[in-house]
Design a protein around this motif. Structure first.
Motif, PDB file in Angstrom:
ATOM      1  N   MET A 169      18.213  36.283  49.821  1.00 50.16           N
ATOM      2  CA  MET A 169      18.993  37.609  49.841  1.00 50.16           C
ATOM      3  C   MET A 169      20.408  37.304  49.574  1.00 50.16           C
ATOM      4  O   MET A 169      21.165  36.396  50.032  1.00 50.16           O
ATOM      5  N   PRO A 170      20.754  38.267  48.610  1.00 56.00           N
ATOM      6  CA  PRO A 170      22.262  38.176  47.856  1.00 56.00           C
ATOM      7  C   PRO A 170      23.285  38.488  49.257  1.00 56.00           C
ATOM      8  O   PRO A 170      23.064  39.183  49.993  1.00 56.00           O
ATOM      9  N   HIS A 171      24.580  38.028  48.761  1.00 56.67           N
ATOM     10  CA  HIS A 171      25.637  38.322  49.635  1.00 56.67           C
ATOM     11  C   HIS A 171      26.894  38.769  48.892  1.00 56.67           C
ATOM     12  O   HIS A 171      26.916  38.552  47.840  1.00 56.67           O
ATOM     13  N   ALA A 172      27.452  39.792  49.343  1.00 58.82           N
ATOM     14  CA  ALA A 172      28.746  40.182  48.604  1.00 58.82           C
ATOM     15  C   ALA A 172      29.924  40.355  49.396  1.00 58.82           C
ATOM     16  O   ALA A 172      29.599  40.907  50.808  1.00 58.82           O
ATOM     17  N   GLU A 173      31.025  39.977  49.155  1.00 59.46           N
ATOM     18  CA  GLU A 173      32.134  39.979  49.944  1.00 59.46           C
ATOM     19  C   GLU A 173      33.355  40.692  49.265  1.00 59.46           C
ATOM     20  O   GLU A 173      33.484  40.478  47.919  1.00 59.46           O
ATOM     21  N   ILE A 174      33.996  41.608  49.721  1.00 61.28           N
ATOM     22  CA  ILE A 174      35.108  42.382  49.211  1.00 61.28           C
ATOM     23  C   ILE A 174      36.343  42.195  49.905  1.00 61.28           C
ATOM     24  O   ILE A 174      36.409  42.391  51.070  1.00 61.28           O
ATOM     25  N   LYS A 175      37.395  41.490  49.369  1.00 59.15           N
ATOM     26  CA  LYS A 175      38.736  41.471  49.931  1.00 59.15           C
ATOM     27  C   LYS A 175      39.707  42.143  49.057  1.00 59.15           C
ATOM     28  O   LYS A 175      39.684  42.094  47.793  1.00 59.15           O
ATOM     29  N   TYR A 176      40.296  43.123  49.723  1.00 58.27           N
ATOM     30  CA  TYR A 176      41.296  43.946  49.029  1.00 58.27           C
ATOM     31  C   TYR A 176      42.637  44.446  49.777  1.00 58.27           C
ATOM     32  O   TYR A 176      42.496  44.342  51.011  1.00 58.27           O
ATOM     33  N   SER A 177      43.641  44.661  49.132  1.00 53.30           N
ATOM     34  CA  SER A 177      44.737  45.174  49.688  1.00 53.30           C
ATOM     35  C   SER A 177      44.716  46.439  50.227  1.00 53.30           C
ATOM     36  O   SER A 177      43.918  47.287  49.583  1.00 53.30           O
ATOM     37  N   ASP A 178      44.950  46.651  51.521  1.00 52.76           N
ATOM     38  CA  ASP A 178      44.925  47.931  51.925  1.00 52.76           C
ATOM     39  C   ASP A 178      45.339  49.229  51.622  1.00 52.76           C
ATOM     40  O   ASP A 178      44.993  50.285  51.921  1.00 52.76           O
ATOM     41  N   ASP A 179      46.290  48.993  50.540  1.00 53.71           N
ATOM     42  CA  ASP A 179      46.797  50.129  50.018  1.00 53.71           C
ATOM     43  C   ASP A 179      45.880  50.572  48.539  1.00 53.71           C
ATOM     44  O   ASP A 179      46.375  51.656  48.089  1.00 53.71           O
ATOM     45  N   LEU A 180      44.808  49.770  48.608  1.00 52.44           N
ATOM     46  CA  LEU A 180      44.028  50.360  47.510  1.00 52.44           C
ATOM     47  C   LEU A 180      42.942  51.448  47.963  1.00 52.44           C
ATOM     48  O   LEU A 180      42.272  51.115  48.891  1.00 52.44           O
ATOM     49  N   ALA A 181      42.936  52.435  47.313  1.00 45.98           N
ATOM     50  CA  ALA A 181      41.988  53.592  47.971  1.00 45.98           C
ATOM     51  C   ALA A 181      40.755  53.580  47.495  1.00 45.98           C
ATOM     52  O   ALA A 181      40.433  54.153  46.343  1.00 45.98           O
ATOM     53  N   ILE A 182      39.714  52.817  48.169  1.00 42.82           N
ATOM     54  CA  ILE A 182      38.503  52.685  47.612  1.00 42.82           C
ATOM     55  C   ILE A 182      37.389  52.979  48.841  1.00 42.82           C
ATOM     56  O   ILE A 182      37.829  52.961  49.978  1.00 42.82           O
ATOM     57  N   GLY A 209      16.104  41.192  46.995  1.00 45.51           N
ATOM     58  CA  GLY A 209      16.096  41.724  48.428  1.00 45.51           C
ATOM     59  C   GLY A 209      17.413  42.682  48.559  1.00 45.51           C
ATOM     60  O   GLY A 209      18.262  42.671  47.545  1.00 45.51           O
ATOM     61  N   ALA A 210      17.514  42.662  50.024  1.00 42.17           N
ATOM     62  CA  ALA A 210      18.626  43.510  50.260  1.00 42.17           C
ATOM     63  C   ALA A 210      19.723  42.582  50.115  1.00 42.17           C
ATOM     64  O   ALA A 210      19.784  41.388  50.188  1.00 42.17           O
ATOM     65  N   CYS A 211      20.969  42.950  49.842  1.00 43.58           N
ATOM     66  CA  CYS A 211      22.530  42.307  49.703  1.00 43.58           C
ATOM     67  C   CYS A 211      23.157  42.496  50.860  1.00 43.58           C
ATOM     68  O   CYS A 211      23.774  43.685  51.189  1.00 43.58           O
ATOM     69  N   LYS A 212      23.429  41.418  51.644  1.00 47.45           N
ATOM     70  CA  LYS A 212      24.181  41.480  52.732  1.00 47.45           C
ATOM     71  C   LYS A 212      25.748  41.594  52.223  1.00 47.45           C
ATOM     72  O   LYS A 212      26.248  40.775  51.604  1.00 47.45           O
ATOM     73  N   GLY A 213      26.374  42.530  52.718  1.00 44.96           N
ATOM     74  CA  GLY A 213      27.760  42.866  52.409  1.00 44.96           C
ATOM     75  C   GLY A 213      28.833  43.133  53.488  1.00 44.96           C
ATOM     76  O   GLY A 213      28.351  43.397  54.366  1.00 44.96           O
TER      77      GLY A 213
END
Length: 111
Positions: A1-14, A35-39
């Protein structure tokens, strides 16, 4: 099962949920059995420069060779960037967890 993590500055409108969903879709397009990617996503209220850092991890499988990973990384970059409407520093890592990695389900104490 893959994993994805996003770390971003909260001034970025995403929309981090949409990005995580797209990451999962792209992985499955390249590897239907993945399979599902836990993110998860972590906006940073304290940051230096507007940025996004994305880390995607897969388990080692023989078919996930260098050519596979190169194509997947290129597809992830292109697909994710379509979902970021403003300029920012962009970093994306794709890694493969080797044999000493445990992934399973925990059913709670006594389960």
């Amino acid at each position: 099962m893959p994993h994805a993590e996003i770390k971003y500055s909260d001034d970025l409108a995403i929309d981090p949920y949409r990005i995580l969903t797209r990451i999962e879709e792209i992985i499955l397009e390249h590897d239907p059995g993945a399979g599902a990617c836990k993110g998860r996503a972590y906006p940073a209220s304290v940051s230096h420069h507007t940025h996004i850092l994305i880390d995607v991890a897969l388990l080692y499988k023989p078919h996930r060779d260098r050519a596979f990973r190169t194509k997947l990384l290129e597809a992830l970059e292109a697909g994710i960037k379509l979902l970021i409407p403003t300029p920012c520093a962009f970093s994306l890592g794709l890694r493969v967890n080797e044999e000493f990695y445990v992934t399973n389900t925990h059913h709670g104490i006594g389960g």
